[in-house]
Design a protein around this motif. Sequence first.
Motif, PDB file in Angstrom:
ATOM      1  N   GLY A 163       0.806  -1.213   0.000  1.00  0.00           N
ATOM      2  CA  GLY A 163       0.000   0.000   0.000  1.00  0.00           C
ATOM      3  C   GLY A 163       0.836   1.259   0.000  1.00  0.00           C
ATOM      4  O   GLY A 163       2.053   1.237   0.184  1.00  0.00           O
ATOM      5  N   ALA A 164       0.155   2.377  -0.217  1.00  0.00           N
ATOM      6  CA  ALA A 164       0.775   3.699  -0.163  1.00  0.00           C
ATOM      7  C   ALA A 164      -0.322   4.708   0.120  1.00  0.00           C
ATOM      8  O   ALA A 164      -1.499   4.466  -0.166  1.00  0.00           O
ATOM      9  CB  ALA A 164       1.487   4.034  -1.479  1.00  0.00           C
ATOM     10  N   GLN A 165       0.059   5.829   0.698  1.00  0.00           N
ATOM     11  CA  GLN A 165      -0.915   6.868   0.989  1.00  0.00           C
ATOM     12  C   GLN A 165      -0.292   8.236   0.794  1.00  0.00           C
ATOM     13  O   GLN A 165       0.931   8.380   0.765  1.00  0.00           O
ATOM     14  CB  GLN A 165      -1.453   6.735   2.410  1.00  0.00           C
ATOM     15  CG  GLN A 165      -0.403   6.861   3.497  1.00  0.00           C
ATOM     16  CD  GLN A 165      -0.958   6.577   4.875  1.00  0.00           C
ATOM     17  OE1 GLN A 165      -1.946   5.867   5.042  1.00  0.00           O
ATOM     18  NE2 GLN A 165      -0.325   7.154   5.901  1.00  0.00           N
ATOM     19  N   ALA A 219       7.424  -5.789  -9.077  1.00  0.00           N
ATOM     20  CA  ALA A 219       8.807  -6.044  -8.679  1.00  0.00           C
ATOM     21  C   ALA A 219       8.902  -7.220  -7.719  1.00  0.00           C
ATOM     22  O   ALA A 219       9.914  -7.939  -7.698  1.00  0.00           O
ATOM     23  CB  ALA A 219       9.401  -4.792  -8.028  1.00  0.00           C
ATOM     24  N   ALA A 220       7.842  -7.441  -6.924  1.00  0.00           N
ATOM     25  CA  ALA A 220       7.816  -8.559  -5.989  1.00  0.00           C
ATOM     26  C   ALA A 220       7.283  -9.834  -6.628  1.00  0.00           C
ATOM     27  O   ALA A 220       7.148 -10.851  -5.945  1.00  0.00           O
ATOM     28  CB  ALA A 220       6.962  -8.200  -4.776  1.00  0.00           C
ATOM     29  N   HIS A 221       6.961  -9.764  -7.924  1.00  0.00           N
ATOM     30  CA  HIS A 221       6.424 -10.916  -8.655  1.00  0.00           C
ATOM     31  C   HIS A 221       5.152 -11.444  -7.988  1.00  0.00           C
ATOM     32  O   HIS A 221       4.991 -12.631  -7.733  1.00  0.00           O
ATOM     33  CB  HIS A 221       7.473 -12.030  -8.776  1.00  0.00           C
ATOM     34  CG  HIS A 221       8.705 -11.608  -9.506  1.00  0.00           C
ATOM     35  ND1 HIS A 221       8.711 -11.403 -10.874  1.00  0.00           N
ATOM     36  CD2 HIS A 221       9.954 -11.320  -9.058  1.00  0.00           C
ATOM     37  CE1 HIS A 221       9.922 -11.023 -11.239  1.00  0.00           C
ATOM     38  NE2 HIS A 221      10.683 -10.958 -10.165  1.00  0.00           N
ATOM     39  N   ARG A 222       4.241 -10.496  -7.698  1.00  0.00           N
ATOM     40  CA  ARG A 222       2.989 -10.838  -7.054  1.00  0.00           C
ATOM     41  C   ARG A 222       1.826 -10.327  -7.898  1.00  0.00           C
ATOM     42  O   ARG A 222       1.980  -9.457  -8.763  1.00  0.00           O
ATOM     43  CB  ARG A 222       2.893 -10.197  -5.654  1.00  0.00           C
ATOM     44  CG  ARG A 222       4.094 -10.423  -4.776  1.00  0.00           C
ATOM     45  CD  ARG A 222       4.129 -11.812  -4.196  1.00  0.00           C
ATOM     46  NE  ARG A 222       3.233 -11.919  -3.045  1.00  0.00           N
ATOM     47  CZ  ARG A 222       2.951 -13.053  -2.433  1.00  0.00           C
ATOM     48  NH1 ARG A 222       3.489 -14.178  -2.873  1.00  0.00           N
ATOM     49  NH2 ARG A 222       2.161 -13.077  -1.378  1.00  0.00           N
ATOM     50  N   THR A 223       0.663 -10.871  -7.631  1.00  0.00           N
ATOM     51  CA  THR A 223      -0.589 -10.349  -8.170  1.00  0.00           C
ATOM     52  C   THR A 223      -1.502 -10.023  -6.998  1.00  0.00           C
ATOM     53  O   THR A 223      -1.310 -10.511  -5.881  1.00  0.00           O
ATOM     54  CB  THR A 223      -1.291 -11.360  -9.088  1.00  0.00           C
ATOM     55  OG1 THR A 223      -1.655 -12.525  -8.311  1.00  0.00           O
ATOM     56  CG2 THR A 223      -0.409 -11.756 -10.252  1.00  0.00           C
ATOM     57  N   ARG A 242       3.986  -0.859  -9.385  1.00  0.00           N
ATOM     58  CA  ARG A 242       5.402  -1.168  -9.648  1.00  0.00           C
ATOM     59  C   ARG A 242       5.959  -2.074  -8.566  1.00  0.00           C
ATOM     60  O   ARG A 242       6.711  -3.015  -8.843  1.00  0.00           O
ATOM     61  CB  ARG A 242       6.213   0.132  -9.738  1.00  0.00           C
ATOM     62  CG  ARG A 242       6.057   0.891 -11.044  1.00  0.00           C
ATOM     63  CD  ARG A 242       7.125   1.954 -11.199  1.00  0.00           C
ATOM     64  NE  ARG A 242       6.979   3.019 -10.209  1.00  0.00           N
ATOM     65  CZ  ARG A 242       6.284   4.132 -10.401  1.00  0.00           C
ATOM     66  NH1 ARG A 242       5.635   4.313 -11.538  1.00  0.00           N
ATOM     67  NH2 ARG A 242       6.218   5.046  -9.468  1.00  0.00           N
ATOM     68  N   ARG A 243       5.618  -1.771  -7.311  1.00  0.00           N
ATOM     69  CA  ARG A 243       6.109  -2.607  -6.209  1.00  0.00           C
ATOM     70  C   ARG A 243       5.540  -4.022  -6.300  1.00  0.00           C
ATOM     71  O   ARG A 243       6.222  -4.997  -6.008  1.00  0.00           O
ATOM     72  CB  ARG A 243       5.745  -1.965  -4.871  1.00  0.00           C
ATOM     73  CG  ARG A 243       6.528  -0.699  -4.584  1.00  0.00           C
ATOM     74  CD  ARG A 243       5.927   0.098  -3.447  1.00  0.00           C
ATOM     75  NE  ARG A 243       5.773  -0.690  -2.235  1.00  0.00           N
ATOM     76  CZ  ARG A 243       5.051  -0.296  -1.180  1.00  0.00           C
ATOM     77  NH1 ARG A 243       4.410   0.858  -1.218  1.00  0.00           N
ATOM     78  NH2 ARG A 243       4.969  -1.070  -0.122  1.00  0.00           N
ATOM     79  N   LEU A 244       4.282  -4.123  -6.719  1.00  0.00           N
ATOM     80  CA  LEU A 244       3.644  -5.432  -6.859  1.00  0.00           C
ATOM     81  C   LEU A 244       4.371  -6.270  -7.901  1.00  0.00           C
ATOM     82  O   LEU A 244       4.692  -7.443  -7.673  1.00  0.00           O
ATOM     83  CB  LEU A 244       2.170  -5.241  -7.249  1.00  0.00           C
ATOM     84  CG  LEU A 244       1.316  -6.497  -7.388  1.00  0.00           C
ATOM     85  CD1 LEU A 244       0.996  -7.065  -6.005  1.00  0.00           C
ATOM     86  CD2 LEU A 244       0.022  -6.182  -8.140  1.00  0.00           C
ATOM     87  N   HIS A 283      -9.918 -12.995 -10.533  1.00  0.00           N
ATOM     88  CA  HIS A 283      -8.573 -13.566 -10.545  1.00  0.00           C
ATOM     89  C   HIS A 283      -7.573 -12.459 -10.235  1.00  0.00           C
ATOM     90  O   HIS A 283      -7.839 -11.277 -10.461  1.00  0.00           O
ATOM     91  CB  HIS A 283      -8.247 -14.193 -11.906  1.00  0.00           C
ATOM     92  CG  HIS A 283      -9.223 -15.240 -12.348  1.00  0.00           C
ATOM     93  ND1 HIS A 283      -9.244 -16.496 -11.800  1.00  0.00           N
ATOM     94  CD2 HIS A 283     -10.214 -15.204 -13.280  1.00  0.00           C
ATOM     95  CE1 HIS A 283     -10.212 -17.197 -12.367  1.00  0.00           C
ATOM     96  NE2 HIS A 283     -10.813 -16.442 -13.270  1.00  0.00           N
ATOM     97  N   GLY A 284      -6.404 -12.837  -9.708  1.00  0.00           N
ATOM     98  CA  GLY A 284      -5.374 -11.867  -9.391  1.00  0.00           C
ATOM     99  C   GLY A 284      -4.851 -11.162 -10.637  1.00  0.00           C
ATOM    100  O   GLY A 284      -4.837 -11.719 -11.733  1.00  0.00           O
ATOM    101  N   THR A 285      -4.396  -9.918 -10.457  1.00  0.00           N
ATOM    102  CA  THR A 285      -3.873  -9.136 -11.573  1.00  0.00           C
ATOM    103  C   THR A 285      -2.714  -8.285 -11.093  1.00  0.00           C
ATOM    104  O   THR A 285      -2.628  -7.950  -9.905  1.00  0.00           O
ATOM    105  CB  THR A 285      -4.955  -8.235 -12.186  1.00  0.00           C
ATOM    106  OG1 THR A 285      -4.406  -7.520 -13.306  1.00  0.00           O
ATOM    107  CG2 THR A 285      -5.470  -7.223 -11.163  1.00  0.00           C
ATOM    108  N   ALA A 286      -1.832  -7.922 -12.009  1.00  0.00           N
ATOM    109  CA  ALA A 286      -0.759  -6.966 -11.734  1.00  0.00           C
ATOM    110  C   ALA A 286      -0.823  -5.821 -12.741  1.00  0.00           C
ATOM    111  O   ALA A 286       0.116  -5.032 -12.845  1.00  0.00           O
ATOM    112  CB  ALA A 286       0.606  -7.643 -11.800  1.00  0.00           C
TER     113      ALA A 286
END
Length: 405
Positions: A249-251, A281-285, A277-279, A309-312
Amino acid sequence: MTDPPGPARRATILHADLDAFYAAVEQRDDPRLRHRPVAVGGGVVLAASYEAKWRGVRTAMSGREARALCPGLVVVPPRFGAYLEASRAVFDLFHRTTPQVQGVSIDEAFLDVGGLHRIDVPPAAIAARLRAQVRDEVGLPITVGVARTPFLAKVASRVAKPDGLMVVPPDDEEAFLHPLPVELLWGVGEVTARRLHGYGLVTAGDVAALPQQVLVGLLGPAAGHHLFAVVHGRTPERVVTGRARGSIGAQRAIGRGPHDDAFVRAALLGLVDRVGRRLRAAHRTARTVVLRLRFADYTRATRSRSFAHGTASSEELAATAAHLLDEASALVRDRGLTLVGVALTNLASDAVVQPTLDLAAAGRGGLDAAVDAVADRFGTRAVTRASLLRPGEGIAAPLLPDDLA
């Protein structure tokens, strides 16, 4: 806490906590701010230097109130890219110290150095060395508490702040803990502290003198059992490593309004770009987008929406976040928005992704990858949304005439 000392009762847990992190980074990078009261934020204080804290400035305080308490306060806008870079440098030092690192937030972590007793110096010396490394290599002050359990190490670092080191030997845990005010106990917030004070319970020792069932009756089962364990040293003794991160997250504090709808939307989309971008870079969805809002009266509201379904994809994430903001538009107008945030939850690996079939979407993944590559090479501000630029920023180029296009 009366067990005999032995290998299982050694003080081998470190709690390392950067001091006034955002403000310390600003003071490090701008020598003019050193030894001066500094607040990071604007309309709302996100962080304050200790020079400002000693004058009463606190996180989440309005900028107007902070300036009234501290007339010489220097307010600077947040630079989240700089904070993330500093955090990474510090965590690199944590992992160079021991593989047993449990990150708590961007500026604090637990380190278990119990396995190093045959190959390294004692834990107190490791903590002193780590503080020196963070100071010399990253340029930031850090406080470290050393104790038998993560809880006690956390309390020790709170007591030692700022820029300190405290060791709690296992045989002295009660002598350390029981005189402390209940507010310093990890897990005791303002509401619980007020309730305890209402019963005449001021210190951890006051609480420790009560039977467990009395505490349960005063605070309820969960809080009562937890606090009884806390004051009697019965909290878990291990750090937790290898746990997958639950959210990204970010705020952004935007000050007191009124704010133009386009400005709020641009601020939100800038946050979505950052967490996207952080998502990746961490290879996550992510399967859920959460919108977080804070208002002028310090109340908060959240809205969320999940995908099948998950998305990036930044496009999907941005569209969903914007839709959530539209749904909350009445609240934003009526209560005065001061902070907007976004979080991505229900994270999973991007090794296997089930995309939604969209024949018009060809090439979007390539766009995300290209933007990420530019940001990695030239910095996160190299490519940004035009709506986030202030007048005079960016590059203006005339359009070609039709006959030359």
